[in-house]
Each structure stands twice: as C-alpha cells, then as structure tokens.
Design a protein around this motif. Structure first.
Motif, PDB file in Angstrom:
ATOM      1  N   ASN A 105       0.830  -1.214   0.000  1.00 47.02           N
ATOM      2  CA  ASN A 105       0.000   0.000   0.000  1.00 47.02           C
ATOM      3  C   ASN A 105       0.862   1.261   0.000  1.00 47.02           C
ATOM      4  O   ASN A 105       0.540   2.244  -0.672  1.00 47.02           O
ATOM      5  CB  ASN A 105      -0.949  -0.002   1.203  1.00 47.02           C
ATOM      6  CG  ASN A 105      -2.202  -0.846   0.942  1.00 47.02           C
ATOM      7  OD1 ASN A 105      -2.593  -1.033  -0.212  1.00 47.02           O
ATOM      8  ND2 ASN A 105      -2.804  -1.362   1.997  1.00 47.02           N
ATOM      9  N   GLU A 106       1.961   1.239   0.744  1.00 48.50           N
ATOM     10  CA  GLU A 106       2.849   2.417   0.765  1.00 48.50           C
ATOM     11  C   GLU A 106       3.458   2.647  -0.618  1.00 48.50           C
ATOM     12  O   GLU A 106       3.625   3.780  -1.054  1.00 48.50           O
ATOM     13  CB  GLU A 106       3.961   2.230   1.808  1.00 48.50           C
ATOM     14  CG  GLU A 106       3.475   2.530   3.220  1.00 48.50           C
ATOM     15  CD  GLU A 106       4.460   2.095   4.296  1.00 48.50           C
ATOM     16  OE1 GLU A 106       5.611   1.729   3.960  1.00 48.50           O
ATOM     17  OE2 GLU A 106       4.059   2.127   5.480  1.00 48.50           O
ATOM     18  N   TYR A 108       2.046   1.955  -3.542  1.00 46.95           N
ATOM     19  CA  TYR A 108       1.056   2.567  -4.436  1.00 46.95           C
ATOM     20  C   TYR A 108       0.657   3.961  -3.964  1.00 46.95           C
ATOM     21  O   TYR A 108       0.293   4.805  -4.784  1.00 46.95           O
ATOM     22  CB  TYR A 108      -0.172   1.657  -4.587  1.00 46.95           C
ATOM     23  CG  TYR A 108       0.145   0.412  -5.391  1.00 46.95           C
ATOM     24  CD1 TYR A 108       0.654   0.507  -6.686  1.00 46.95           C
ATOM     25  CD2 TYR A 108      -0.043  -0.867  -4.862  1.00 46.95           C
ATOM     26  CE1 TYR A 108       0.968  -0.629  -7.418  1.00 46.95           C
ATOM     27  CE2 TYR A 108       0.263  -2.005  -5.602  1.00 46.95           C
ATOM     28  CZ  TYR A 108       0.768  -1.877  -6.876  1.00 46.95           C
ATOM     29  OH  TYR A 108       1.084  -2.989  -7.603  1.00 46.95           O
ATOM     30  N   ALA A 109       0.755   4.201  -2.663  1.00 54.71           N
ATOM     31  CA  ALA A 109       0.404   5.536  -2.142  1.00 54.71           C
ATOM     32  C   ALA A 109       1.302   6.605  -2.768  1.00 54.71           C
ATOM     33  O   ALA A 109       0.857   7.725  -3.029  1.00 54.71           O
ATOM     34  CB  ALA A 109       0.518   5.556  -0.627  1.00 54.71           C
ATOM     35  N   THR A 110       2.555   6.257  -3.028  1.00 53.69           N
ATOM     36  CA  THR A 110       3.471   7.249  -3.620  1.00 53.69           C
ATOM     37  C   THR A 110       3.050   7.590  -5.052  1.00 53.69           C
ATOM     38  O   THR A 110       3.532   8.547  -5.625  1.00 53.69           O
ATOM     39  CB  THR A 110       4.930   6.727  -3.656  1.00 53.69           C
ATOM     40  OG1 THR A 110       4.963   5.571  -4.517  1.00 53.69           O
ATOM     41  CG2 THR A 110       5.453   6.382  -2.282  1.00 53.69           C
ATOM     42  N   THR A 112      -0.265   7.973  -5.958  1.00 52.05           N
ATOM     43  CA  THR A 112      -1.570   8.650  -6.004  1.00 52.05           C
ATOM     44  C   THR A 112      -1.401  10.126  -5.645  1.00 52.05           C
ATOM     45  O   THR A 112      -0.451  10.493  -4.944  1.00 52.05           O
ATOM     46  CB  THR A 112      -2.574   8.025  -5.007  1.00 52.05           C
ATOM     47  OG1 THR A 112      -2.067   8.231  -3.693  1.00 52.05           O
ATOM     48  CG2 THR A 112      -2.782   6.543  -5.242  1.00 52.05           C
ATOM     49  N   GLY A 115      -1.585  10.710  -1.956  1.00 48.22           N
ATOM     50  CA  GLY A 115      -0.531  10.079  -1.145  1.00 48.22           C
ATOM     51  C   GLY A 115      -1.092   8.981  -0.263  1.00 48.22           C
ATOM     52  O   GLY A 115      -0.437   8.523   0.673  1.00 48.22           O
ATOM     53  N   LYS A 116      -2.340   8.573  -0.547  1.00 49.38           N
ATOM     54  CA  LYS A 116      -2.962   7.506   0.265  1.00 49.38           C
ATOM     55  C   LYS A 116      -3.385   6.350  -0.640  1.00 49.38           C
ATOM     56  O   LYS A 116      -3.822   6.572  -1.770  1.00 49.38           O
ATOM     57  CB  LYS A 116      -4.197   8.043   0.983  1.00 49.38           C
ATOM     58  CG  LYS A 116      -3.854   9.051   2.045  1.00 49.38           C
ATOM     59  CD  LYS A 116      -5.076   9.420   2.839  1.00 49.38           C
ATOM     60  CE  LYS A 116      -4.703  10.495   3.843  1.00 49.38           C
ATOM     61  NZ  LYS A 116      -5.741  11.487   3.998  1.00 49.38           N
ATOM     62  N   PHE A 117      -3.288   5.149  -0.117  1.00 48.57           N
ATOM     63  CA  PHE A 117      -3.765   3.983  -0.867  1.00 48.57           C
ATOM     64  C   PHE A 117      -3.985   2.843   0.117  1.00 48.57           C
ATOM     65  O   PHE A 117      -3.140   2.585   0.980  1.00 48.57           O
ATOM     66  CB  PHE A 117      -2.738   3.553  -1.927  1.00 48.57           C
ATOM     67  CG  PHE A 117      -3.259   2.463  -2.820  1.00 48.57           C
ATOM     68  CD1 PHE A 117      -4.043   2.760  -3.928  1.00 48.57           C
ATOM     69  CD2 PHE A 117      -2.981   1.128  -2.549  1.00 48.57           C
ATOM     70  CE1 PHE A 117      -4.546   1.753  -4.747  1.00 48.57           C
ATOM     71  CE2 PHE A 117      -3.484   0.113  -3.355  1.00 48.57           C
ATOM     72  CZ  PHE A 117      -4.263   0.424  -4.461  1.00 48.57           C
ATOM     73  N   ASP A 118      -5.133   2.189   0.009  1.00 51.69           N
ATOM     74  CA  ASP A 118      -5.343   1.031   0.890  1.00 51.69           C
ATOM     75  C   ASP A 118      -6.000  -0.114   0.132  1.00 51.69           C
ATOM     76  O   ASP A 118      -6.749  -0.905   0.683  1.00 51.69           O
ATOM     77  CB  ASP A 118      -6.160   1.419   2.139  1.00 51.69           C
ATOM     78  CG  ASP A 118      -7.557   1.917   1.775  1.00 51.69           C
ATOM     79  OD1 ASP A 118      -7.883   1.950   0.561  1.00 51.69           O
ATOM     80  OD2 ASP A 118      -8.317   2.261   2.694  1.00 51.69           O
TER      81      ASP A 118
END
Ligand SMILES: NC(=O)c1ccc[n+]([C@@H]2O[C@H](COP(=O)([O-])OP(=O)(O)OC[C@H]3O[C@@H](n4cnc5c(N)ncnc54)[C@H](O)[C@@H]3O)[C@@H](O)[C@H]2O)c1
Length: 470
Positions: A105-106, A108-110, A112, A115-118
């Motif tokens: 998740n971290e 993919y967060a970078t 978006t 900066g969030k992805f779950d």
C-alpha cells in the motif's frame, strides 16, 4: 468457507479478456460508465494484470519488488498464515501478511495524488484470495510442502502462476502440477530466476555450442546449511500470537511447534523440503539441465556419494552434507555436492566452464568465455533482450517480466512448469539416493524406478483433510 475446504473453480470470465472485449466492441459504449476512458491506454485496466501474493516471508522481499517495478501489474492482495513478523530472526524483514500489505500500500500511495492507498487486501487463507474473480495471477512464495496444493488450486480457479523453486516436494506432486497446467490451460513460470541471468545464459550457450568440446562431467555445488539447528534434545515451544501454525503445517504431518521448524529453516526438514540438495540444487542443477539441453528429462541412474545427515532425533532431518552422483542416458555424469558457494561446472574434451549463482563466469582456457555466439548458432531465450548487465535485482525483475509477458501473450515463459519439474525431479531423486544409500535406475518417461523402495518415496501422504485438488 470452512478452513480446509478447497475453493470452487472460478467460472468467472477472465477479467482482462472481458475488459479487452468490451473496449473493442460496441459493448464499450454500453459499459462506458464502468470502463474508464483510459481503457485503450498502455497500462489501462484491460492490460493491467492483477496479482495476489501467497507467502510473505524471506523470499517475498525479493519477489514483491520484482513485481512492483512493473507498472502493468498491480498487487491487489497478499496472503500469509502469519499475521506479522513475530518469531522471525531478522527484525527488519518484511514478514507476514499485514507487514507485506503495508509495504504494498505504501508503494502505491506514492503514485496517487492524495498520497494515500489502501487497495491491497490481506488474507490468512489462500482460498479466499483465489476466490476473487479480479485476480489474474498469483505468486506462490510458501514453503515447498505447499507448492503443489496451492498452485493446482490456483490454476483450477483460473489463475496463472509464478511459483517459487524447487517446483515441488515430490515427483508425483510435480507431475500433477504439469498436468494441471495443461488441463486448465494456464501460464506457469518456475521461479528459478537464474534463467533470466545474462551470464548464466551466455555460459549455457557456450556449452550448447560446443566451445568445451564433448561434455563428459557436470559438477553442481550447493551451499551448506546456514544453521545447525537444535539437536536431539529439542523442546517444543509456544506458538507465537498471530501465527496459524496448524495451517502452516497443512498437508505435512502433525508436529510440535519450534521456531526453527517454521520460519525459513523448514528447508532443513524433510517433511517440508528436500534440504539444500533441492534448495540450491534447484538453481545449480537447473543450470546444468539448461546447459546440457536436458529440459524435460533427467538422468537415468542415481547413487549416493557420501552424503551425511544430522543425528537421529534432531529437528533438522535433511542432508547436512549433499553428495550424490547421477548419469544421463548419453553417459554424462553429474556430481552434486556441498561446497562453500553454489555453482555449476561443465567439463568437456576441450575445456571447462564454471558459473556461480552470483554470475561470475570462469573458463579454462580463459578466452572461451569471450567467444561470441554466431548468428547461426544456438541462442537460448532471453527474458529481457535488452539486458546485458548481470545484476541480481534485475534478474529477479526480468524473470517476473517474462512471466507477465507470457500472461499477456499466452506463450510459454522462460521456465515453464515441465522444465521446473525436470530440474526439481533431479534434486528429489538425488535426495532419495542419499536416503536409500544405494544405486538405482530411473525411467524419466514413466517416472518410475525398478527399485520399489524408491518408488514408494515418489509420493507422500497428505494430512487430512488436505488433498491435491482433482
Ligand atoms: N528463487 C530463490 O532464489 C529463492 C530464495 C529463497 C527462497 N525461495 C523459495 O521461496 C519459497 C519460500 O521460502 P522463504 O525463504 O520465503 O520461506 P519463509 O519461511 O521465510 O516464508 C514462507 C512464508 O510462507 C508462509 N506460509 C506458509 N504456509 C502458508 C500458506 N498455506 N498460506 C499462506 N502463507 C503460508 C509462512 O508463514 C512464511 O511467512 C520456498 O519455496 C523457497 O524455496 C526461492
């Protein structure tokens, strides 16, 4: 779903095929609200391969980045019977489903804006992951006693498979994996990544093109056990919180918990593995098979050559010193033994060649290694035709790249299941020779020996209620 019930075969339409068809037909108009406008782009959902990772331990640290580096795939799920890193011996390692989930998740967060992805989900039970229709492929990175069961269940559920080496625990399980790949028409890549190494390929091309003359001997070396393990007086330990030990055992015999049994060191125990003979042998013997052009077959005779095992009653039961010899039908002798570093050495009438798993290539005479393979000579497949440098992380990524390309093209990857099966068979039979301590013959087509004790070791019972999916 009950704990030990297999997932039902996935009847659902292949997700990527569906999106592709929708995008190229009038259906795209009707389904515009669910198919984004970017659907025709290079990494549109129709081209993106959704991957689930099964097994988040030591090797997943290589496999996760080797997948995530490719933008045309998304890791949408991870699975492990271990919740997080408790009980492991490298505190900084990515271990267990929640840790791996956070890592993915971290990553993919970078990518978006927020900066969030779950969006990566974590499962304890691989059958729940396999039941997801949106997952196209799985990476199987669990101990060897689980490979066949999970791989066959995955293929039955319509998933393509990247499965770690050694392919299987037994000859029979490997054969069933080969059969299932055909039956369910799936892509299967064996995770013996050194086939994606430029130096290993060059070494094998030199051998195949006769630079060493006629080959008479191949020596394959496996590294020694990294740990001695508790001796015969070992005592059971409490199972760490968050670790489903009974699920970890799965089809293996009932056994008391000890930390050295499970985490990474299961490879020194015959219930889950064939020891370093198959662990490193799945690489060095695989390179021998590739160089000799023996994919799909094995030697026809095996014999112990002075192997050693831990004292009776020890937790570790696999050979502490590997030593067996084998003979191919054309008379080439293969000698496999424990040495300080893992390598493969080919010896021929005109010269010798040694290739280590680190990619270091030595030849005698020295100039053989600089020999260029001509356009009309044998060229072995390349996972990444543009790659020249032999960098370990790139080898892993290229091996995965080759798998993802095969998933899209439906062409065979560089190490399809039947090659993984013959290389694993060589190691398993070498291990059987070490156990029975005598010479036996082997028919690689019938996959039987005339020695009945050997035949009895070709399969192992599975602890109920686990069984290979039919
Ligand atoms: N290609 C290579 O160079 C290479 C290197 C090391 C290991 N491997 C292979 O990778 C595989 C895993 O080895 P490892 O060193 O990571 O072992 P490990 O013990 O460190 O990790 C295995 C993980 O699988 C989990 N697991 C066990 N049974 C499971 C199940 N039924 N469902 C979900 N998770 C389960 C364990 O809890 C553990 O986290 C083995 O087949 C090994 O031979 C390959």
């Amino acid at each position: 779903m009950k704990d030990n019930e297999m997932a039902k075969p996935n009847q659902a339409t292949n997700r990527r095929q569906f999106l592709k068809q929708a995008a190229t037909s009038v259906g795209v108009v009707a389904t515009a609200s669910i198919v984004p406008a970017s659907v025709l782009g290079a990494n549109a959902p129709s081209n993106r391969i959704n991957v689930g990772l099964i097994g988040c331990g030591h090797q997943s640290q290589r496999i996760v980045p080797a997948f995530l580096v490719h933008d045309d795939m998304q890791m949408v799920a991870v699975c492990d019977v271990n919740r997080s890193g408790i009980g492991y011996y490298y505190p900084e390692q990515v271990l267990g489903r929640e840790t791996a989930q956070r890592w993915v998740n971290e990553h993919y967060a970078t990518k978006t804006r927020s900066g969030k992805f779950d969006g990566c989900h974590a499962y304890l039970d691989f059958r729940e992951l396999l039941a997801r229709a949106d997952i196209d492929a799985v990476a199987i990175v669990v101990p060897d006693h689980w490979h066949a069961l999970i791989a066959i269940a995955a293929m039955k559920a319509g998933k393509d498979v990247y499965c770690e080496k050694p392919l299987s625990l037994t000859i029979d399980q490997g054969r069933q994996m080969v059969n299932a790949t055909g039956k369910y028409n799936r892509i299967f890549q064996t995770g013996a990544q050194f086939r994606s190494s430029p130096n290993v390929r060059h070494a094998c091309e030199l051998v195949r093109n006769g630079r060493l003359g006629k080959i008479h001997t191949v020596r394959t070396w496996v590294a020694p056990n990294s740990f001695e393990g508790p001796g015969p007086n070992w005592k059971p330990m409490p199972v760490p919180a968050g670790f489903d030990y009974d699920f970890w055992l799965g089809p293996a015999p009932e056994a008391a918990y000890h930390i050295e049994r499970c985490f990474h060191r299961w490879r020194y125990i015959l219930d889950y593995s064939n020891g370093q003979t198959a662990n490193y042998g799945a690489h060095t013997n695989d390179i021998a098979q590739w160089g000799l052009g023996m994919d799909g077959t094995t030697p026809i005779e095996f014999e112990d050559n002075g192997s050693e095992f831990p004292p009776a009653g020890s937790l570790f039961t696999a050979a502490s010193k590997t030593a067996f010899r084998a003979r191919y039908a054309d008379g080439i002798e293969l000698l496999c033994e424990t040495r300080n570093s893992a390598a493969t050495k080919f010896e021929g009438s005109e010269g010798r060649l040694e290739i280590t798993l680190g990619g270091s290539l030595k030849t005698f005479p020295e100039n053989i290694k600089d020999s260029v393979i001509g356009p009309n000579e044998i060229h072995l497949p390349r996972s990444n035709p543009a790659r020249e440098e032999n960098v370990r992380d790139l080898i892993d990524a290229d091996h995965v790249r080759n798998f993802l390309d095969a998933v899209k093209s439906r062409e065979e990857p560089i190490e399809p299941v039947q090659y993984g099966h013959s290389s694993a068979s060589l190691c398993i039979l070498g291990n059987i020779a070490q156990r029975v301590k005598r010479k036996f013959d082997w028919d690689p087509v019938a996959e039987r020996s005339t020695d009945n004790e050997v035949n009895e070791l070709l399969t192992r019972p599975m602890r109920a209620p686990w069984a290979l999916p039919s």
